[in-house]
Design an enzyme around this catalytic site. Structure first.
Site, PDB file in Angstrom:
ATOM      1  N   ASP A 279       0.681  -1.185   0.000  1.00 52.29           N
ATOM      2  CA  ASP A 279      -0.036  -0.019  -0.014  1.00 52.29           C
ATOM      3  C   ASP A 279       0.860   1.120  -0.038  1.00 52.29           C
ATOM      4  O   ASP A 279       2.015   1.062   0.392  1.00 52.29           O
ATOM      5  CB  ASP A 279      -0.976   0.002   1.184  1.00 52.29           C
ATOM      6  CG  ASP A 279      -2.064   0.988   1.068  1.00 52.29           C
ATOM      7  OD1 ASP A 279      -2.133   1.432  -0.066  1.00 52.29           O
ATOM      8  OD2 ASP A 279      -2.735   1.070   2.007  1.00 52.29           O
ATOM      9  N   ASN A 327     -10.855  -2.392  -6.148  1.00 55.37           N
ATOM     10  CA  ASN A 327      -9.888  -1.354  -6.928  1.00 55.37           C
ATOM     11  C   ASN A 327     -10.784  -1.254  -8.267  1.00 55.37           C
ATOM     12  O   ASN A 327     -10.167  -0.049  -8.958  1.00 55.37           O
ATOM     13  CB  ASN A 327      -8.571  -1.870  -7.087  1.00 55.37           C
ATOM     14  CG  ASN A 327      -7.692  -1.814  -5.991  1.00 55.37           C
ATOM     15  OD1 ASN A 327      -6.745  -2.597  -5.613  1.00 55.37           O
ATOM     16  ND2 ASN A 327      -8.170  -0.860  -5.187  1.00 55.37           N
TER      17      ASN A 327
HETATM   18  C1  FPP Z   1      -1.927   0.049  -3.422  1.00 49.68           C
HETATM   19  O1  FPP Z   1      -1.311   1.224  -3.400  1.00 49.68           O
HETATM   20  C2  FPP Z   1      -1.205  -0.626  -4.806  1.00 49.68           C
HETATM   21  C3  FPP Z   1      -1.736  -0.809  -5.726  1.00 49.68           C
HETATM   22  C4  FPP Z   1      -3.169  -0.950  -6.098  1.00 49.68           C
HETATM   23  C5  FPP Z   1      -1.056  -1.670  -6.795  1.00 49.68           C
HETATM   24  C6  FPP Z   1       0.140  -2.622  -6.479  1.00 49.68           C
HETATM   25  C7  FPP Z   1       0.641  -2.992  -7.865  1.00 49.68           C
HETATM   26  C8  FPP Z   1       1.897  -3.122  -8.173  1.00 49.68           C
HETATM   27  C9  FPP Z   1       3.297  -2.671  -6.823  1.00 49.68           C
HETATM   28  C10 FPP Z   1       2.794  -3.760  -9.126  1.00 49.68           C
HETATM   29  C11 FPP Z   1       2.790  -5.220  -8.913  1.00 49.68           C
HETATM   30  C12 FPP Z   1       2.741  -5.931 -10.220  1.00 49.68           C
HETATM   31  C13 FPP Z   1       2.523  -7.064 -10.245  1.00 49.68           C
HETATM   32  C14 FPP Z   1       2.816  -7.862 -11.530  1.00 49.68           C
HETATM   33  C15 FPP Z   1       2.168  -8.027  -9.312  1.00 49.68           C
HETATM   34  P1  FPP Z   1      -2.602   2.632  -3.490  1.00 49.68           P
HETATM   35  O2  FPP Z   1      -2.690   2.968  -4.934  1.00 49.68           O
HETATM   36  O3  FPP Z   1      -3.689   2.078  -2.793  1.00 49.68           O
HETATM   37  O4  FPP Z   1      -1.680   3.732  -2.803  1.00 49.68           O
HETATM   38  P2  FPP Z   1      -2.504   4.799  -1.859  1.00 49.68           P
HETATM   39  O5  FPP Z   1      -3.006   4.172  -0.899  1.00 49.68           O
HETATM   40  O6  FPP Z   1      -1.264   5.803  -1.567  1.00 49.68           O
HETATM   41  O7  FPP Z   1      -3.442   5.379  -2.678  1.00 49.68           O
END
Ligand code: FPP
Length: 488
Positions: A279, A327
């Site tokens: 996260d 999401n």
């Molecule tokens: C949450 O941060 C993260 C995600 C929804 C995406 C995570 C994906 C990756 C790191 C790429 C991985 C790739 C593979 C192939 C597994 P957020 O967007 O919720 O952050 P925030 O809470 O600060 O808004």
């Protein structure tokens, strides 16, 4: 791997009292490292200790701590001249050797020290004598000599050298290693001579610069047993014990017992399955004036590093939460960007997975995924299906959705055991440790069934900034916990 604790090990009385004395102080000067151990030195630095190599560096009137290895009479005098307040932590046994050296010298005997040239303890002892030699240097023409040894030498080596010297000199000696050091070396020797010697190895905990730690390693080497040495948790994780059946664990006389306990817990309780809620990508990007997508790109880079760190630590299963059923509510641009990133990452990782023998799997609602992503996933799953270590990615995943999907496939009554056969990856053991980054303290619908008894580690770090040290903190925190799983 069986772990055997070698007894006795660890802190000797001299070092223990030196550390206890030092911990009472703050913002003082210490002549040389108090003891040769990086954990102790770091702790003292946190208390404001300034480590110096000469008393001239200590301002007049300030407090100076003399290390456990002792100091020469000249340094003591210099400190008195500078009106320094002296806190002397010299080990009583080192002190005894100093007195013997001074006595032999007063009797007009050249002094031979069995020890390591340049070691601070040897330098201090040598300074007690008018004429001192560090073996193999010897006085020419003398008939009678005084002999002392550095307190942390290998006791067998000292005996053998004394025997040799007796052939050419009349000797007066106080050449014994300290009893604690000898007992620790004898215990390592005894462990090495155990029945299954070929599959044994010794792990010595302690810093590279410590003489007594080096001697413990040498004892095991002489016995033909493989030796590992670790001075920190990071060094421990870098080790490959795959060929070892029985590992003997010991530690040097200057290694804090809490490091020993931590290492033991890690060796005995290293998690087999780590699950991560990655996260904080969006916040990471916004804090830098970038688009959220840039945060996900950085997050993917972090994930690549985490895969390697988990491999280095022999973690068998890594599950990551990449995209939840919730999401899909995000703006189309972000969702499309993420789906594209997944495809790109899986394509670019194929060779890596093959080389490192990693089995790739996806958990989640496959029917929700864009066609190109689904075909990439099935291709990679098929290609890597025979490998043992597993990397599991949760995409369009929800813990409730997984349970509902399972219930809808259940035929007839089930037990807890048979119900898990309907989950997305029934053969994967439950996560031992769940890590969530970015300071949020909730599970957000991740592996609801599987995490019933998992340990949680919540980190304030945003996912793109997640580091190897933070992973080690999470694993150490897990290793130190007592998992009772409802028992007592
Ligand atoms: C949450 O941060 C993260 C995600 C929804 C995406 C995570 C994906 C990756 C790191 C790429 C991985 C790739 C593979 C192939 C597994 P957020 O967007 O919720 O952050 P925030 O809470 O600060 O808004």
């Amino acid at each position: 791997m069986k772990i055997e604790v070698i007894e006795p090990h660890g802190l000797c009385a001299g070092v223990n009292s030196a550390i206890a004395k030092a911990l009472q102080l703050k913002n003082v000067y210490c002549l040389h490292e108090l003891v040769h151990n990086e954990i102790v030195v770091r702790e003292l630095k946190d208390l404001g200790f300034k480590f110096v190599e000469s008393v001239n560096e200590v301002p007049v009137g300030e407090t100076v701590v003399f290390s456990a290895h002792g100091v020469s009479p000249a340094i003591r005098k210099k400190a008195e001249e500078r009106k320094l307040k002296i806190v002397d932590t010299t080990c009583p046994f080192v002190d005894k050797v100093h007195r013997a050296a001074a006595k032999f010298s007063a009797q007009g005997l050249p002094l031979v020290i069995i020890g390591h040239k340049g070691h601070i303890e040897v330098e201090g002892i040598a300074a007690e004598a008018k004429e001192a030699y560090v073996y193999p240097d010897l006085p020419i023409g003398a008939k009678k000599i005084g002999v002392v040894s550095q307190t942390t030498m290998n006791s067998d080596e000292v005996k053998a050298i004394v025997k040799k010297l007796e052939r050419n000199y009349q000797i007066v000696k106080m050449a014994e290693v300290c009893k604690a050091t000898k007992l620790r070396q004898d215990a390592v020797r005894k462990f090495c001579r155990g029945a299954d010697r070929n599959s044994r190895a010794v792990l010595v905990l302690g810093s590279e610069g410590s003489s007594n730690v080096k001697r413990l390693c040498e004892v095991a080497e002489e016995e033909g047993v493989k030796v590992f040495r670790a001075g920190s948790v990071a060094e421990l994780y870098a080790m490959d014990f795959s060929s070892v059946e029985t590992l003997g664990l010991t530690s040097g006389a200057s290694t804090p017992e809490r490091f020993f306990d931590e290492a033991l817990s890690i060796l005995r309780n290293c998690p087999r399955h780590i699950a991560i809620i990655m996260d904080g990508n969006g916040r990471w990007a916004l804090a830098r004036g970038k688009k959220r997508g840039q945060g996900h790109i950085e997050g993917a880079k972090t994930l690549s590093k985490v895969l390697k760190w988990c491999k280095d630590r022999s973690i068998k299963y890594l599950t990551v939460y990449a995209f939840s059923t919730e999401n899909w509510k995000r703006p189309k641009e972000e969702v499309d960007g993420l789906m594209g990133l997944f495809v790109k990452m899986l394509k670019s990782k194929t060779l890596d997975f093959m080389k490192n023998k990693v089995r790739f799997r996806m958990i989640g609602r496959r029917g929700d995924l864009p066609r190109n992503l689904l075909s990439e996933i099935t291709r990679l799953e098929e290609k890597t299906k025979d490998f043992d270590r597993e990397f599991i990615v949760a995409i369009s995943y929800g813990g409730r959705a997984e349970i509902i999907d399972a219930v809808n496939r259940v035929k007839g009554p089930v037990t807890e055991e048979t119900f898990r056969n309907y989950l997305y990856a029934p053969d994967v053991p439950d996560p031992d440790l769940v890590i969530r980054t970015s300071g949020e303290v909730r599970t957000s619908n991740f592996l609801l069934w599987q995490t019933a008894y998992s340990e949680f580690y919540f980190s304030d770090v945003l996912w793109p900034d997640f580091s190897e040290a933070e992973l080690d903190r999470a694993i150490s925190s897990y290793a130190m916990r007592n998992r009772r799983k409802g028992g007592v």
